[in-house]
Design a protein around this motif. Sequence first.
Motif, PDB file in Angstrom:
ATOM      1  N   ARG A 181       6.390  40.652 -20.802  1.00 52.53           N
ATOM      2  CA  ARG A 181       5.879  39.830 -19.711  1.00 52.53           C
ATOM      3  C   ARG A 181       4.666  40.497 -19.072  1.00 52.53           C
ATOM      4  O   ARG A 181       3.722  39.841 -18.663  1.00 52.53           O
ATOM      5  CB  ARG A 181       6.958  39.624 -18.644  1.00 52.53           C
ATOM      6  CG  ARG A 181       7.840  38.419 -18.910  1.00 52.53           C
ATOM      7  CD  ARG A 181       8.850  38.254 -17.810  1.00 52.53           C
ATOM      8  NE  ARG A 181      10.148  38.757 -18.237  1.00 52.53           N
ATOM      9  CZ  ARG A 181      11.143  39.055 -17.417  1.00 52.53           C
ATOM     10  NH1 ARG A 181      10.987  38.936 -16.108  1.00 52.53           N
ATOM     11  NH2 ARG A 181      12.284  39.484 -17.881  1.00 52.53           N
ATOM     12  N   ARG A 182       4.711  41.804 -18.986  1.00 54.99           N
ATOM     13  CA  ARG A 182       3.588  42.528 -18.375  1.00 54.99           C
ATOM     14  C   ARG A 182       2.349  42.488 -19.259  1.00 54.99           C
ATOM     15  O   ARG A 182       1.235  42.621 -18.780  1.00 54.99           O
ATOM     16  CB  ARG A 182       3.993  43.985 -18.089  1.00 54.99           C
ATOM     17  CG  ARG A 182       4.952  44.121 -16.909  1.00 54.99           C
ATOM     18  CD  ARG A 182       4.953  45.544 -16.384  1.00 54.99           C
ATOM     19  NE  ARG A 182       5.541  46.470 -17.346  1.00 54.99           N
ATOM     20  CZ  ARG A 182       6.826  46.831 -17.363  1.00 54.99           C
ATOM     21  NH1 ARG A 182       7.654  46.344 -16.450  1.00 54.99           N
ATOM     22  NH2 ARG A 182       7.286  47.674 -18.262  1.00 54.99           N
ATOM     23  N   HIS A 183       2.544  42.272 -20.556  1.00 53.64           N
ATOM     24  CA  HIS A 183       1.425  42.313 -21.506  1.00 53.64           C
ATOM     25  C   HIS A 183       0.733  40.950 -21.653  1.00 53.64           C
ATOM     26  O   HIS A 183      -0.481  40.880 -21.800  1.00 53.64           O
ATOM     27  CB  HIS A 183       1.933  42.788 -22.878  1.00 53.64           C
ATOM     28  CG  HIS A 183       0.865  42.788 -23.922  1.00 53.64           C
ATOM     29  ND1 HIS A 183      -0.171  43.686 -23.925  1.00 53.64           N
ATOM     30  CD2 HIS A 183       0.656  41.952 -24.985  1.00 53.64           C
ATOM     31  CE1 HIS A 183      -0.971  43.426 -24.948  1.00 53.64           C
ATOM     32  NE2 HIS A 183      -0.491  42.383 -25.611  1.00 53.64           N
ATOM     33  N   LEU A 184       1.504  39.864 -21.594  1.00 50.41           N
ATOM     34  CA  LEU A 184       0.958  38.524 -21.851  1.00 50.41           C
ATOM     35  C   LEU A 184       0.064  38.099 -20.683  1.00 50.41           C
ATOM     36  O   LEU A 184       0.480  38.086 -19.528  1.00 50.41           O
ATOM     37  CB  LEU A 184       2.110  37.526 -22.030  1.00 50.41           C
ATOM     38  CG  LEU A 184       1.752  36.093 -22.415  1.00 50.41           C
ATOM     39  CD1 LEU A 184       0.977  36.036 -23.721  1.00 50.41           C
ATOM     40  CD2 LEU A 184       3.025  35.248 -22.510  1.00 50.41           C
ATOM     41  N   ALA A 185      -1.175  37.729 -20.978  1.00 52.19           N
ATOM     42  CA  ALA A 185      -2.144  37.387 -19.929  1.00 52.19           C
ATOM     43  C   ALA A 185      -1.895  35.985 -19.371  1.00 52.19           C
ATOM     44  O   ALA A 185      -1.648  35.040 -20.116  1.00 52.19           O
ATOM     45  CB  ALA A 185      -3.562  37.487 -20.481  1.00 52.19           C
ATOM     46  N   MET A 186      -1.960  35.876 -18.044  1.00 52.72           N
ATOM     47  CA  MET A 186      -1.815  34.607 -17.329  1.00 52.72           C
ATOM     48  C   MET A 186      -3.162  34.253 -16.706  1.00 52.72           C
ATOM     49  O   MET A 186      -3.655  34.992 -15.840  1.00 52.72           O
ATOM     50  CB  MET A 186      -0.761  34.728 -16.217  1.00 52.72           C
ATOM     51  CG  MET A 186       0.612  35.181 -16.674  1.00 52.72           C
ATOM     52  SD  MET A 186       1.514  33.871 -17.542  1.00 52.72           S
ATOM     53  CE  MET A 186       1.824  34.695 -19.105  1.00 52.72           C
ATOM     54  N   LEU A 187      -3.772  33.160 -17.142  1.00 60.26           N
ATOM     55  CA  LEU A 187      -5.050  32.725 -16.596  1.00 60.26           C
ATOM     56  C   LEU A 187      -4.768  31.592 -15.606  1.00 60.26           C
ATOM     57  O   LEU A 187      -4.283  30.534 -15.998  1.00 60.26           O
ATOM     58  CB  LEU A 187      -5.980  32.246 -17.706  1.00 60.26           C
ATOM     59  CG  LEU A 187      -6.163  33.190 -18.913  1.00 60.26           C
ATOM     60  CD1 LEU A 187      -7.248  32.660 -19.852  1.00 60.26           C
ATOM     61  CD2 LEU A 187      -6.475  34.612 -18.479  1.00 60.26           C
ATOM     62  N   CYS A 188      -5.040  31.850 -14.324  1.00 59.81           N
ATOM     63  CA  CYS A 188      -4.574  30.954 -13.262  1.00 59.81           C
ATOM     64  C   CYS A 188      -5.717  30.343 -12.447  1.00 59.81           C
ATOM     65  O   CYS A 188      -6.731  30.998 -12.188  1.00 59.81           O
ATOM     66  CB  CYS A 188      -3.657  31.707 -12.304  1.00 59.81           C
ATOM     67  SG  CYS A 188      -2.175  32.361 -13.101  1.00 59.81           S
ATOM     68  N   LEU A 189      -5.508  29.113 -12.035  1.00 60.38           N
ATOM     69  CA  LEU A 189      -6.495  28.367 -11.261  1.00 60.38           C
ATOM     70  C   LEU A 189      -6.737  28.979  -9.883  1.00 60.38           C
ATOM     71  O   LEU A 189      -7.835  28.899  -9.350  1.00 60.38           O
ATOM     72  CB  LEU A 189      -6.022  26.916 -11.107  1.00 60.38           C
ATOM     73  CG  LEU A 189      -7.005  25.899 -10.545  1.00 60.38           C
ATOM     74  CD1 LEU A 189      -8.098  25.587 -11.556  1.00 60.38           C
ATOM     75  CD2 LEU A 189      -6.286  24.613 -10.154  1.00 60.38           C
ATOM     76  N   SER A 190      -5.684  29.590  -9.294  1.00 62.30           N
ATOM     77  CA  SER A 190      -5.813  30.137  -7.937  1.00 62.30           C
ATOM     78  C   SER A 190      -4.699  31.147  -7.681  1.00 62.30           C
ATOM     79  O   SER A 190      -3.758  31.284  -8.467  1.00 62.30           O
ATOM     80  CB  SER A 190      -5.703  29.008  -6.912  1.00 62.30           C
ATOM     81  OG  SER A 190      -4.388  28.468  -6.912  1.00 62.30           O
ATOM     82  N   GLU A 191      -4.776  31.834  -6.543  1.00 64.23           N
ATOM     83  CA  GLU A 191      -3.727  32.790  -6.137  1.00 64.23           C
ATOM     84  C   GLU A 191      -2.397  32.082  -5.958  1.00 64.23           C
ATOM     85  O   GLU A 191      -1.340  32.616  -6.304  1.00 64.23           O
ATOM     86  CB  GLU A 191      -4.124  33.471  -4.824  1.00 64.23           C
ATOM     87  CG  GLU A 191      -5.189  34.535  -4.979  1.00 64.23           C
ATOM     88  CD  GLU A 191      -5.482  35.261  -3.675  1.00 64.23           C
ATOM     89  OE1 GLU A 191      -4.565  35.378  -2.841  1.00 64.23           O
ATOM     90  OE2 GLU A 191      -6.626  35.686  -3.494  1.00 64.23           O
TER      91      GLU A 191
END
Length: 247
Positions: free
Chosen positions: A198-208
């Motif tokens: 989970r710490r490795h997989l990147a999460m690209l997010c629209l906002s905080e």
Amino acid sequence: MGPVMRMIVTRPEPDAQASAERLAALGIEPILAPLLTRQNLSARLPPAEGFAALAVTSANALRSLAERPDFTGLLGIPLFAVGDRTAHEARQLGFSEVHAAQGTLDDLATLIALARPDGAVLYPCGKHLSGDLAHALAPQGLMVVTVPVYEMVAETQLPEPLARALSERTCGAVLHYSARTAQIFSALVAPHLPEPERRHLAMLCLSENVAAPLIETHFNRVMLADHPSEEAMMALALAFTREQTGP
């Protein structure tokens, strides 16, 4: 040439397909795994004549309105959209006067307050609201009639393309456009993915706001778009890809 970057798109259709096409144009392989499905609600809309403005915070609200028999009566009301994409959808559907805010509920409330509509504001929205437009406009003396016209129904198990990508470890990043899909993703995926992964997989997010549920479940490799827009999400996806694979 390095391996092709693969990214999971979690947003609902038809937006998932639109994002997938844009990713593909950037040389990124999309994996479609919508975590929500739109269902129309049968709530009655008050008569259009009673309103001086229409407020819309999502393209899904517009799509649900367009599928109602009383839709055409709304087309003459000045429409205030949360951002450019929703405004574009409104124009495509035939609304004659469309104003676009900068992308957030606060921006929308400010835009409506400055326009000072001479009467009540109709706010067709989703059943699960992330913000309260009526509360935001109350200090301006503006009455907002909030009518839920659709519901986004959550997946209760991992979509097969998402499960396969996670088990094969062939995915570089996941795109998240709403706090609700991020919550569903966390709930469905966390039990199947050990914390180090989970710490490795990147999460690209629209906002905080979108990132918060992911961080709570230890998806700590979070990157935020510069602006809450699809353009900024695509720029983020491209920057991440280049960082991982080289130009």
